[in-house]
Motif scaffolding. Structure first.
Motif, short mmCIF file in Angstrom:
data_model
loop_
_atom_site.label_atom_id
_atom_site.label_comp_id
_atom_site.label_asym_id
_atom_site.label_seq_id
_atom_site.Cartn_x
_atom_site.Cartn_y
_atom_site.Cartn_z
N ILE A 35 122.10 -51.78 13.28
CA ILE A 35 121.77 -50.69 14.20
C ILE A 35 123.02 -50.18 14.91
O ILE A 35 123.16 -49.00 15.21
CB ILE A 35 120.71 -51.14 15.23
CG1 ILE A 35 119.40 -51.46 14.53
CG2 ILE A 35 120.49 -50.13 16.33
CD1 ILE A 35 118.74 -50.28 13.85
N PHE A 36 123.98 -51.07 15.15
CA PHE A 36 125.22 -50.69 15.82
C PHE A 36 126.36 -50.44 14.83
O PHE A 36 127.54 -50.58 15.16
CB PHE A 36 125.63 -51.77 16.83
CG PHE A 36 124.76 -51.77 18.04
CD1 PHE A 36 125.02 -50.92 19.09
CD2 PHE A 36 123.67 -52.62 18.12
CE1 PHE A 36 124.21 -50.91 20.21
CE2 PHE A 36 122.85 -52.62 19.23
CZ PHE A 36 123.11 -51.77 20.28
N ASN A 37 126.01 -50.08 13.59
CA ASN A 37 126.95 -49.65 12.55
C ASN A 37 127.94 -50.73 12.11
O ASN A 37 129.03 -50.42 11.66
CB ASN A 37 127.72 -48.39 12.97
CG ASN A 37 126.80 -47.22 13.18
OD1 ASN A 37 125.84 -47.04 12.43
ND2 ASN A 37 127.06 -46.43 14.19
N LEU A 38 127.58 -51.99 12.25
CA LEU A 38 128.37 -53.08 11.69
C LEU A 38 127.54 -53.69 10.57
O LEU A 38 126.70 -54.54 10.80
CB LEU A 38 128.69 -54.14 12.75
CG LEU A 38 129.79 -53.80 13.72
CD1 LEU A 38 129.98 -54.93 14.71
CD2 LEU A 38 131.08 -53.53 13.00
N PHE A 39 127.79 -53.23 9.37
CA PHE A 39 126.98 -53.63 8.23
C PHE A 39 127.53 -54.87 7.57
O PHE A 39 128.75 -55.09 7.55
CB PHE A 39 126.87 -52.47 7.23
CG PHE A 39 126.42 -51.19 7.86
CD1 PHE A 39 125.31 -51.15 8.67
CD2 PHE A 39 127.13 -50.03 7.65
CE1 PHE A 39 124.89 -49.96 9.25
CE2 PHE A 39 126.72 -48.83 8.24
CZ PHE A 39 125.61 -48.80 9.03
N PHE A 40 126.64 -55.66 7.02
CA PHE A 40 127.03 -56.90 6.35
C PHE A 40 127.82 -56.57 5.10
O PHE A 40 127.35 -55.90 4.20
CB PHE A 40 125.78 -57.71 5.99
CG PHE A 40 126.06 -59.10 5.56
CD1 PHE A 40 126.51 -60.05 6.47
CD2 PHE A 40 125.88 -59.49 4.25
CE1 PHE A 40 126.77 -61.34 6.08
CE2 PHE A 40 126.14 -60.78 3.84
CZ PHE A 40 126.58 -61.70 4.76
N GLY A 41 129.04 -57.01 5.04
CA GLY A 41 129.90 -56.73 3.89
C GLY A 41 130.85 -55.57 4.11
O GLY A 41 131.68 -55.29 3.25
N GLY A 42 130.76 -54.89 5.23
CA GLY A 42 131.71 -53.83 5.52
C GLY A 42 131.06 -52.48 5.80
O GLY A 42 129.97 -52.19 5.32
N THR A 43 131.76 -51.67 6.57
CA THR A 43 131.31 -50.35 6.95
C THR A 43 132.39 -49.34 6.57
O THR A 43 133.54 -49.49 6.95
CB THR A 43 131.06 -50.26 8.47
OG1 THR A 43 130.13 -51.28 8.84
CG2 THR A 43 130.54 -48.92 8.88
N ALA A 44 131.97 -48.32 5.82
CA ALA A 44 132.90 -47.24 5.49
C ALA A 44 132.63 -46.09 6.46
O ALA A 44 131.50 -45.63 6.60
CB ALA A 44 132.69 -46.78 4.05
N LEU A 45 133.67 -45.64 7.14
CA LEU A 45 133.54 -44.54 8.10
C LEU A 45 134.10 -43.27 7.49
O LEU A 45 135.28 -43.22 7.13
CB LEU A 45 134.28 -44.88 9.40
CG LEU A 45 134.37 -43.79 10.45
CD1 LEU A 45 132.99 -43.37 10.93
CD2 LEU A 45 135.21 -44.26 11.62
N ILE B 262 130.21 -40.30 9.81
CA ILE B 262 129.06 -41.04 9.30
C ILE B 262 129.51 -42.45 8.94
O ILE B 262 130.55 -42.63 8.31
CB ILE B 262 128.48 -40.35 8.04
CG1 ILE B 262 127.99 -38.95 8.37
CG2 ILE B 262 127.34 -41.17 7.46
CD1 ILE B 262 127.55 -38.18 7.13
N TYR B 263 128.72 -43.43 9.35
CA TYR B 263 128.97 -44.82 8.99
C TYR B 263 128.13 -45.15 7.77
O TYR B 263 126.91 -44.96 7.77
CB TYR B 263 128.60 -45.76 10.14
CG TYR B 263 129.48 -45.59 11.35
CD1 TYR B 263 130.65 -46.31 11.46
CD2 TYR B 263 129.13 -44.74 12.39
CE1 TYR B 263 131.47 -46.18 12.56
CE2 TYR B 263 129.93 -44.59 13.50
CZ TYR B 263 131.11 -45.31 13.58
OH TYR B 263 131.90 -45.18 14.67
N LEU B 264 128.75 -45.66 6.71
CA LEU B 264 128.06 -45.99 5.47
C LEU B 264 128.21 -47.47 5.15
O LEU B 264 129.29 -48.04 5.31
CB LEU B 264 128.61 -45.14 4.32
CG LEU B 264 128.52 -43.63 4.48
CD1 LEU B 264 129.28 -42.93 3.38
CD2 LEU B 264 127.07 -43.21 4.48
N SER B 265 127.14 -48.05 4.66
CA SER B 265 127.17 -49.45 4.26
C SER B 265 127.85 -49.57 2.90
O SER B 265 127.49 -48.88 1.96
CB SER B 265 125.75 -50.00 4.19
OG SER B 265 125.74 -51.29 3.65
N ILE B 266 128.81 -50.45 2.80
CA ILE B 266 129.51 -50.67 1.54
C ILE B 266 128.63 -51.43 0.55
O ILE B 266 128.62 -51.15 -0.63
CB ILE B 266 130.84 -51.41 1.79
CG1 ILE B 266 131.80 -50.52 2.59
CG2 ILE B 266 131.49 -51.82 0.48
CD1 ILE B 266 133.07 -51.21 3.01
#
Length: 181
Positions: free
Chosen positions: A104-114, A120-124
């Protein structure tokens, strides 16, 4: 202090547009969750172990001269097996909640691509909590984008909760069947 806050502030610098490989980022996040969660698990296991050590069959084994290894392997671990399985499922639920909160706070498991234009924050790794976190901006106009990952995530958590409740019921019925002297 909540585990979420510690993990958030540790991971914020290395998780967004990571320069380290994805597998090492997953390893760092996993180790951080393990290190922060092990104290609670250790406390519960030590309390349960102390309860089992007071049981008559353990006292009898000590009196007959059994070694500590024998008592651990033949008496304590079999008595704790059900509790350990329940704890494993409960901790899995807690870890999924933690990963969801971080998503929810844009820290995705495995990395976040900005992406900077537009920001936009994207899940790697494209895991469910990452898909939910990156699609929360579509909540007002394109519900279906967030709906399916959210349903899958909640259904998975609900299934784990039902497994945990079933294991609790089985464990309670086993302890009730013990004969009274």
């Amino acid at each position: 202090m909540p585990t979420f806050i510690i993990i958030y502030f540790v991971m914020i610098g290395i998780n967004i547009n990571p320069i380290i490989p994805q597998w090492s980022l997953v390893l760092i996040q996993s180790l951080l969750m393990i290190i922060l969660g092990i104290s609670g698990v250790h406390h519960v296991i030590s309390l349960k172990t102390n309860e089992v050590k007071k049981e008559l069959f353990v006292v009898a084994a000590k009196t007959l001269g059994a070694s500590k290894r024998h008592i651990l392997l033949q008496h304590i671990l079999p008595a704790l097996r059900g509790n350990l399985l329940i704890m494993l499922v409960s901790e899995a639920i807690l870890v999924l909640h933690l990963i969801g909160q971080l998503g929810i706070f844009n820290l995705f498991f495995g990395g976040t691509a900005l992406q900077f234009v537009p920001p936009i924050y994207l899940s790697i790794t494209h895991e469910w909590s990452g898909l939910i976190g990156q699609a929360r901006g579509f909540m007002y106009h394109s519900h279906w984008i967030i709906l399916f990952p959210l349903i899958a995530y909640v259904l998975f958590l609900f299934c784990l909760y039902l497994i945990s409740a079933g294991l609790n019921d089985v464990q309670k019925s086993k302890t009730r069947k013990a004969s009274l002297l």
